[in-house]
Design an enzyme around this catalytic site. Structure first.
Site, mmCIF file in Angstrom:
data_model
loop_
_atom_site.group_PDB
_atom_site.id
_atom_site.type_symbol
_atom_site.label_atom_id
_atom_site.label_comp_id
_atom_site.label_asym_id
_atom_site.label_seq_id
_atom_site.Cartn_x
_atom_site.Cartn_y
_atom_site.Cartn_z
ATOM 1 N N HIS A 418 0.821 -1.217 0.000
ATOM 2 C CA HIS A 418 0.000 0.000 0.000
ATOM 3 C C HIS A 418 0.852 1.264 0.000
ATOM 4 O O HIS A 418 0.615 2.199 -0.772
ATOM 5 C CB HIS A 418 -0.933 -0.008 1.219
ATOM 6 C CG HIS A 418 -1.703 1.261 1.380
ATOM 7 N ND1 HIS A 418 -1.294 2.273 2.215
ATOM 8 C CD2 HIS A 418 -2.819 1.695 0.765
ATOM 9 C CE1 HIS A 418 -2.156 3.259 2.136
ATOM 10 N NE2 HIS A 418 -3.099 2.941 1.268
ATOM 11 N N ARG A 508 30.089 -4.664 -15.444
ATOM 12 C CA ARG A 508 31.078 -5.357 -14.612
ATOM 13 C C ARG A 508 30.429 -6.477 -13.800
ATOM 14 O O ARG A 508 29.502 -6.228 -13.036
ATOM 15 C CB ARG A 508 31.739 -4.365 -13.655
ATOM 16 C CG ARG A 508 32.462 -3.203 -14.315
ATOM 17 C CD ARG A 508 33.062 -2.296 -13.238
ATOM 18 N NE ARG A 508 33.813 -1.189 -13.784
ATOM 19 C CZ ARG A 508 33.300 0.019 -14.009
ATOM 20 N NH1 ARG A 508 32.026 0.241 -13.743
ATOM 21 N NH2 ARG A 508 34.057 0.985 -14.487
ATOM 22 N N GLU A 674 44.370 -2.605 -22.063
ATOM 23 C CA GLU A 674 44.776 -1.892 -20.849
ATOM 24 C C GLU A 674 46.230 -2.178 -20.469
ATOM 25 O O GLU A 674 46.688 -1.788 -19.402
ATOM 26 C CB GLU A 674 43.839 -2.274 -19.691
ATOM 27 C CG GLU A 674 43.617 -3.766 -19.539
ATOM 28 C CD GLU A 674 42.390 -4.112 -18.704
ATOM 29 O OE1 GLU A 674 41.941 -3.267 -17.923
ATOM 30 O OE2 GLU A 674 41.893 -5.246 -18.841
ATOM 31 N N SER A 696 41.438 3.016 -20.020
ATOM 32 C CA SER A 696 42.471 4.062 -19.901
ATOM 33 C C SER A 696 43.077 4.137 -18.509
ATOM 34 O O SER A 696 44.222 4.576 -18.347
ATOM 35 C CB SER A 696 41.896 5.426 -20.307
ATOM 36 O OG SER A 696 40.734 5.712 -19.560
ATOM 37 N N ASP A 698 43.916 1.553 -16.299
ATOM 38 C CA ASP A 698 45.023 0.600 -16.176
ATOM 39 C C ASP A 698 46.114 0.884 -17.201
ATOM 40 O O ASP A 698 47.315 0.708 -16.917
ATOM 41 C CB ASP A 698 44.518 -0.833 -16.344
ATOM 42 C CG ASP A 698 44.092 -1.445 -15.014
ATOM 43 O OD1 ASP A 698 44.580 -0.984 -13.978
ATOM 44 O OD2 ASP A 698 43.274 -2.374 -15.018
ATOM 45 N N CYS A 745 36.209 2.964 -22.196
ATOM 46 C CA CYS A 745 35.346 3.061 -21.010
ATOM 47 C C CYS A 745 36.182 3.688 -19.893
ATOM 48 O O CYS A 745 37.238 3.199 -19.546
ATOM 49 C CB CYS A 745 34.822 1.690 -20.599
ATOM 50 S SG CYS A 745 36.063 0.392 -20.501
#
Length: 784
Positions: A418, A508, A674, A696, A698, A745
């Site tokens: 409710h 992920r 990476e 970018s 790592d 990403c």
């Protein structure tokens, strides 16, 4: 003529029999036969004419409408006094003999149809103004269950009529601009389904929080359905994906176990028709419906929606005697179906306070105010506009006060209780099922209610700052590159699916494994070999699974499926797990399986784990989950991505594993770029993968030799460093030379306009961003 059977009425008869009866009659005639074959228990309507003639014969019209004239619904005490006086006037009057005779004759006929002398029936109210596109009137009047016998039936009918003048119904009509005299009441008399011996619940053919139209939401609990609606129990929650349902695939993309401690059952004798009962502990740990039953209900829901050509709010029940499912009623969904998704209103929390409690989120807004704890209805008169209502659960009688609240927080209930239903209609944030709100929040304490973060909502101490972004999607600029989203939490996927993205560039698995599973996969595989203490902890989380590895597979598959379904048919790129050893060790049971590394960031992670004999069995569970998403759930928009793949040899070994699991040909396979070796040997890696995404963060770490977790060298860390930019430029050129796609990403494109400009100059195919930076990046890139 005061009685009309379901077979005699349809949706155009609302003025005669009210919205509930008209809808029931329409379904009874149109959907019980043919390919749908929906089970609907028979019944009849006591018409609105009976209501009007009753008031006239008892000379009640003038005194009732005189009392209601100029009534101020803000004056709670006066509202309660007037409502009670009118209801007592109605209950003291006698139904005309001709109305009684027709009702009892119809009841006798219905009882004979079901082979009983006095059948058990549900007696419900059906107002002539309910179930309109912008006003549901749901829960405004009363329902009476397990009514048996002539006297009990006539008494229940009269109580239904009186409930047209509950405090909440009076207040609702005034707020919606309905004249009291223009609204009449019909009564539903319907054969009861013995769900007190099985289960019942509600079903929405649209996601109730976001308006995602491809979702069907089902709630289920044991016993009669009133406990779900009133929020007494936290039910199971099942989510189905309509396109999979239509294709014949398994459409169940989420199953969440509810606590279901109580159930409402038939009373045997005495003054009460129903009573409360505790649910056996072993039943609480089981789902109230089987997968087959969930899918059947979903198919019925889709058929009902298709017939009515609009999203629907449906009540269902399972009979514990014959084992069959039944649809009890259906009405138009009146909140999300009215939303305009071309104009987004996005709430963003700007700070953080101490978390007082958390629960299920209703809506996506943020509000703050003084907490007002209420334990019973007598305290409602002290509630002030703008306060936050905090209570065990709300009751329909509280609605006049709920509309004054800036937010609502309850201990009990699920997302279809409710409190949740009323909050959606009022457009205020609500947190249900916190369990501890009335203990952890003090009366008159300043608090912030945050429903902006997905399925889980939080209540913070103090007034935490927030902002509201309003975006007209029709006015966004056209870009030279495609923008995608980084998604971690499946619960937020439906909400983010309305953002103007091309899909998901990075989903992920770590978020799902951490939040929905929380157990090291190898501990699940070795469950029977574990010590008793660890076994007990895992058993507590997985009690409804005999096969513990299936717990991992199902939960991971459901998390991924929610994201893939939310963006369907847009592409969703799911990255295989990329936990470091210290992160895996933090999972329940993980300490026994993870080595200690000096620098986990460049240690045993990514592809190196997948083929290693120590971890390979765990990786196979991930593969089984992805197979389930693609092959069983039919989500063919999925792409898979391999992280931290150091060498060509690793690429080959991972591809061999994917082939063994029939995944190489089932979905595009991407690789994260990476590591410098990924750039230097790009012409080698393109032979193995269908596309690439530059990580970018790592890559910068390894190009510059900087531990990005170290504050000591943080000043050196810069994704715009020339060495990093040269490698990114080189990688894009090489991948494009082989006519394959490459994206990125990371946060840098939204944080640094010059970095975004650099990516555009080098013709990157996609930029994947966090949801909170997507719209600002649209604006900044549109100016380039």
């Amino acid at each position: 003529m005061y009685i009309l059977w379901f077979k005699e009425i349809g949706i155009n008869d609302i003025p005669k029999v009210g919205g509930k009866n008209a809808s029931l009659g329409e379904m009874y005639q149109a959907l019980r036969s043919g390919k749908n074959k929906i089970n609907i228990p028979n019944g009849f309507a006591v018409t609105a004419d009976a209501y009007r003639d009753f008031l006239k014969s008892a000379n009640l019209e003038k005194p009732i409408y005189s009392l209601l004239k100029h009534l101020d619904t803000q004056d709670i005490k006066r509202l309660q006094t007037v409502g009670e006086e009118i209801r007592q006037m109605i209950l003291a009057a006698e139904l005309p003999k001709e109305i009684q005779t027709e009702i009892l004759a119809a009841y006798k006929k219905l009882s004979r149809e079901y082979g009983q002398k006095y059948s058990d029936v549900a007696v419900r109210s059906s107002a002539t103004a309910e179930d309109l596109p912008d006003a549901s009137f749901a829960g405004q009047q009363e329902s009476y269950l397990n009514i048996k016998g002539d006297y009990q039936l006539l008494n229940a009918v009269k109580h239904c009529i009186a409930s047209l003048f509950t405090d909440r119904a009076i207040s609702y009509r005034i707020d919606k601009g309905f004249k009291h005299a223009d609204v009449a009441l019909s009564v539903v008399v319907q054969k009861m389904i013995r769900s007190d011996l099985a289960s019942s619940g509600v079903m929405f053919t649209i996601d109730t929080e976001t308006g995602f139209s491809n979702g069907i939401l089902i709630n289920a609990a044991y016993g009669l359905g009133e406990y779900i609606v009133k929020g007494v129990v936290t039910p199971d929650e099942y989510l189905l994906f309509k396109p999979a349902l239509n294709k014949g695939d398994n459409p169940i993309i989420k199953k969440q176990l509810g606590s279901k401690e109580h159930k409402l059952i038939y009373a045997q004798g005495g003054n009460k028709s129903t009573l409360d009962a505790l649910v056996a502990v072993e039943d609480r740990h089981q789902y109230a419906l089987t997968d087959k039953e969930i899918i059947l209900l979903g198919a019925w829901g889709a058929a009902i929606e298709k017939y009515y050509k609009k999203p629907m709010d449906i009540e269902w029940a399972k009979d514990g005697v014959d084992g069959k499912l039944y649809i009890l009623q259906a009405r138009p969904e009146t909140v999300q179906s009215q939303e305009n998704n071309l104009r987004l209103e996005i709430y963003r929390l700007l700070g953080k306070g101490k978390t007082l409690c958390s629960g299920s989120s209703v809506g996506s807004k943020i509000a703050h105010g003084k907490a007002h704890l209420i334990k019973n209805v007598s305290e409602l008169k002290n509630f002030q506009p703008g306060e936050i209502l905090v209570t065990e659960m709300t009751d329909p009688d509280w609605e006049p006060v709920m509309k004054k609240a800036s937010a609502i927080v309850t201990n009990s209930g699920g997302r279809t209780c409710h409190a949740a239903i009323v909050s959606r209609e009022l457009g205020i944030p609500c947190v249900v099922g916190t369990k501890t709100a009335t203990k952890s929040i003090k009366h008159e304490q300043e608090i912030t209610v945050d429903c902006s973060q997905g399925e889980q909502a939080f209540v913070y101490s103090g007034f935490v700052k927030y902002k509201i972004e309003k975006v007209d999607l029709k006015k966004l600029p056209k870009l030279k590159t495609k923008l995608m989203l980084n998604i971690g939490e499946p619960e937020a996927a439906f909400k983010h699916s309305f953002l103007p993205s091309e899909g998901v560039g990075l989903a992920r698995l770590e978020f799902i494994i951490n939040n929905s599973i929380g157990i090291h996969p190898l501990a699940l595989l070795d469950f029977k070999k574990l010590d008793a203490d660890l076994q007990a902890k895992i058993e507590e989380k997985t009690a409804h699974y005999k096969d513990k590895k299936q717990f991992f597979i199902d939960n991971l598959a459901q998390g991924v499926a929610q994201i893939a379904a939310a963006f369907y048919p847009r592409q969703v790129i799911v990255r295989f797990s990329d936990f470091k050893t210290n992160e895996y060790a933090n999972l329940l049971g993980g300490q026994a399986y993870e080595p200690k590394e000096e620098n986990p960031m460049i240690g045993w992670r990514g592809a190196s784990r997948y083929y290693a004999k120590e971890f390979y069995p765990a990786f196979c569970l991930e593969l089984e989950a992805m197979r389930k998403v693609i092959y069983e759930l039919g989500l063919d928009n999925l792409a898979l991505m391999v992280p931290f793949c150091r060498t060509e040899g690793e690429a080959q070994q991972v591809m061999d594993i994917l082939k063994r699991y029939n995944l190489r040909s089932a979905a595009p396979i991407f690789m994260m770029c990476e590591i410098p070796s990924n750039v230097i040997l790009a012409d080698k890696f393109v032979k193995y993968f269908d596309g690439f995404s530059i990580g970018s963060n790592d890559l910068t770490q390894l190009v510059l030799g900087v531990d990005r977790d170290s504050a000591l060298v943080s000043a050196v860390y810069d994704e715009r460093n020339e060495a990093v930019l040269r490698l990114i430029e080189q990688f894009i050129k090489t991948v494009h030379k082989y006519k394959k796609k490459v994206g990125i990403c990371g946060q840098a494109p939204s944080d640094y306009p010059d970095f975004a400009k650099f990516l555009l100059k080098n013709k990157i195919d996609t930029i994947s961003l966090t949801p909170d930076s997507l719209l600002s990046t649209y604006t900044s890139l549109g100016k380039m």
